[in-house]
Design an enzyme around this catalytic site. Structure first.
Site, PDB file in Angstrom:
ATOM      1  N   LYS A  44      -9.654   2.518  -2.612  1.00  0.00           N
ATOM      2  CA  LYS A  44      -9.569   1.908  -2.203  1.00  0.00           C
ATOM      3  C   LYS A  44     -11.590   2.525  -1.167  1.00  0.00           C
ATOM      4  O   LYS A  44     -11.520   3.455  -1.066  1.00  0.00           O
ATOM      5  CB  LYS A  44      -9.401   2.149  -0.480  1.00  0.00           C
ATOM      6  CG  LYS A  44     -10.305   1.579   0.283  1.00  0.00           C
ATOM      7  CD  LYS A  44      -8.371   1.850   1.724  1.00  0.00           C
ATOM      8  CE  LYS A  44      -8.727   1.305   3.257  1.00  0.00           C
ATOM      9  NZ  LYS A  44      -7.659   1.312   4.355  1.00  0.00           N
ATOM     10  N   GLU A  51       1.154  -1.212   0.228  1.00  0.00           N
ATOM     11  CA  GLU A  51       0.253   0.162  -0.230  1.00  0.00           C
ATOM     12  C   GLU A  51       1.070   1.450   0.354  1.00  0.00           C
ATOM     13  O   GLU A  51       1.342   1.442   0.249  1.00  0.00           O
ATOM     14  CB  GLU A  51      -0.940  -0.125   1.266  1.00  0.00           C
ATOM     15  CG  GLU A  51      -1.808   1.343   1.633  1.00  0.00           C
ATOM     16  CD  GLU A  51      -2.562   0.808   2.871  1.00  0.00           C
ATOM     17  OE1 GLU A  51      -3.668   1.573   2.901  1.00  0.00           O
ATOM     18  OE2 GLU A  51      -2.132   0.101   3.651  1.00  0.00           O
ATOM     19  N   CYS A  82      -5.167  -2.864   2.486  1.00  0.00           N
ATOM     20  CA  CYS A  82      -5.465  -2.657   4.294  1.00  0.00           C
ATOM     21  C   CYS A  82      -6.450  -3.352   4.731  1.00  0.00           C
ATOM     22  O   CYS A  82      -6.813  -4.708   5.168  1.00  0.00           O
ATOM     23  CB  CYS A  82      -4.400  -1.184   4.796  1.00  0.00           C
ATOM     24  SG  CYS A  82      -4.484  -1.271   5.962  1.00  0.00           S
TER      25      CYS A  82
END
Length: 531
Positions: free
Chosen positions: A346, A289, A400
């Protein structure tokens, strides 16, 4: 293949029955029991005992893995609740156990606030107290609702509360009781009912043991777990197929406090490039990430260098991007010619980490998202969706925090021709410290692989990175705080299991039936008492 890795003679006669020694021991035990009962009958001493049990129970979570402490800790809690005289006392008992559980299980939550201690350190105590105390309200409410009701109703409500905890206020399904079985054969049952089924087992075994009676209660959890071990153990991972795609996992180990430092950014960038370029050419290279410290529209040269280092292999990485006034935490797949083949933004952002509710107003008081540079933080994407990876097929990207939400992954991992070949999780766990957070996050990745019967390639900035097969077995791994790259064969994907097909629906139905049966039993028992 690990390309490079470096890590930051006398005997004593026992007294016979009737001897003074034996009588003294017996009298001590008989005298201790009323004292314990008196403590359990008082609300605050009972709460203290429940809190201690909660701390002991949380030792079943990663990295400790002492699930065999969790079961007796829950058993003690069920004994303590029998002494609750009022609904308020029952709430206090359940809340205290949860406060101890989350206090230890989520102790890593202070770590992000000390990355920039001067700016954010003052918030750490409030985060611990509010988060752990707030999550404990769920369990306290369950114990209050189930006051003077059967253990079966308590367990049904408790599992339901844990499922709700994964949804309410954007959800936080972390440190669930069922997570203590990750890494054991019992975890294979997650393919049927996910983490809620594991939680039902974790809470149900002590409840069943207590209901059977004093003579057999110790044998029930032991026999149940031993049977599960034998029947569910998938054994060691088989040797990879010779034609399995080779995935290179690159862990640059960029220390969070230095990650955005202009003097250190070139160091971490060069580390990424050298790890990518070494060894044989893989079929896919994965970076973590926010692998690059620049926005996407400022990273043309860096991406070109990465493509050259990958030598024709597609490159998947996390990167920030800007679109007008909005910022996104994104993942892209770049093909061997340097073209962006896929883009994902995301969707499930971390509250108070990647965005602050009413962020611009909060920024005036010095409150910022820990992982975002703007007052309002990142903008969520339109939703989880598979992306195409050249030469591999479809992959489900997860950034994540998104790896902990089984329900959202279920919705995105379609069945049939659109079912992804693998899950691709890119994360930066440097925020989580080094004690428990990164290990718990990695453990949940193993659970997602079991639930979907789908392999996962997981790459973390500072670790733990690894390849996980469809049974949740770790086939290759780079440890925490190590710098390195690892070539891992992509394990095969299994058939979509029951949980991937039907999600939480069967578990919700089962909990409703269990709750209704328990309520009916309570009514019948009351009727017999009244007669």
């Amino acid at each position: 293949m690990l390309i490079r890795a470096a890590s930051s003679g006398s005997a004593f006669a026992s007294p016979r029955a009737g001897t003074p020694e034996r009588m003294s021991a017996a009298s001590l035990r008989s005298g201790a029991r009323p004292a314990v009962r008196r403590m359990a009958a008082r609300p605050w001493p009972r709460a203290a005992m429940a809190g201690f049990a909660g701390v002991a129970g949380a030792l079943g979570l990663a990295p400790w893995g002492a699930w065999w402490l969790t079961l007796p800790a829950i058993l003690l809690l069920l004994v303590l609740r029998r002494h609750d005289a009022t609904r308020g006392g029952a709430f206090l008992t359940g809340w205290a156990f949860a406060a101890g559980w989350f206090g230890l299980g989520l102790s890593w939550i202070v770590e992000p606030f000390f990355v920039d201690a001067a700016r954010d350190g003052w918030m750490a105590p409030f985060a611990v107290v509010l988060l752990c105390g707030g999550l404990a309200l769920f369990w306290g409410a369950v114990f209050a609702l189930a006051h003077r009701r059967s253990a079966a109703l308590l367990v049904a409500l408790w599992v339901a509360a844990e499922m709700a905890r994964g949804v309410v206020f954007t959800g936080f399904p972390w440190a669930m009781p069922g997570h203590v079985f990750i890494g054991t054969p019992v975890a294979q049952l997650a393919a049927l009912g996910g983490a809620p089924l594991l939680t039902l087992i974790t809470l149900g075994l002590p409840a069943v043991a207590l209901s059977i009676g004093r003579s057999l209660w110790l044998a029930v959890p032991a026999l149940a777990c031993a049977g599960a071990w034998v029947m569910l153990d998938p054994g060691p991972a088989p040797a990879p197929s010779p034609d399995a795609p080779l995935v290179r996992l690159v862990q640059p180990n960029a220390v969070q406090s230095l990650k955005w430092d202009p003097d250190w950014a070139p160091v971490f960038h060069d580390r990424l490039m050298s790890l990518t370029a070494e060894g044989p050419v893989p079929d896919l290279v994965v970076w973590p990430e926010t692998a690059l410290p620049w926005l996407l529209d400022q990273s043309e040269a860096a991406l070109a260098e990465g493509v050259a280092a990958a030598r024709g292999a597609p490159l998947a990485l996390g990167i920030q991007r800007r679109e007008a006034a909005r910022y996104y935490n994104s993942a892209i797949v770049v093909d061997g010619k340097g073209r962006i083949a896929s883009l994902y933004d995301k969707t499930h952002l971390v509250p108070f980490g990647e965005y602050i509710p009413f962020g611009e107003a909060a920024a005036r008081f010095g409150i910022h998202g820990l992982a975002a540079s703007e007052g309002g933080g990142y903008t969520p994407g339109p939703g989880l969706h598979p992306v195409a990876v050249p030469g591999i097929g479809l992959a489900l990207p997860l950034i994540c925090y998104e790896g902990i939400f089984a329900r959202e992954i279920n919705a995105a991992a379609a069945i049939g021709a659109l079912r992804p070949r693998l899950m691709l999780l890119m994360t930066n766990d440097a925020w989580f410290g080094t004690l428990s957070g990164p290990y718990q996050h990695f453990a949940q990745a193993r659970l997602r692989a079991i639930e979907q019967r789908m392999p996962m390639a997981r790459v973390a900035n500072t670790g733990v990175s690894g390849m996980i097969d469809a049974q949740g077995r770790v086939t290759a791994q780079i440890g925490l705080d190590e710098t390195g790259a690892l070539d891992a064969a992509l394990p095969p994907r299994g058939a979509a299991p029951a949980y991937a097909r039907w999600g939480d629906g069967p578990m919700i139905s089962a909990l409703l039936l269990l709750g209704l049966a328990a309520m009916r039993r309570n009514l019948l028992d009351r009727g017999r008492v009244g007669a």
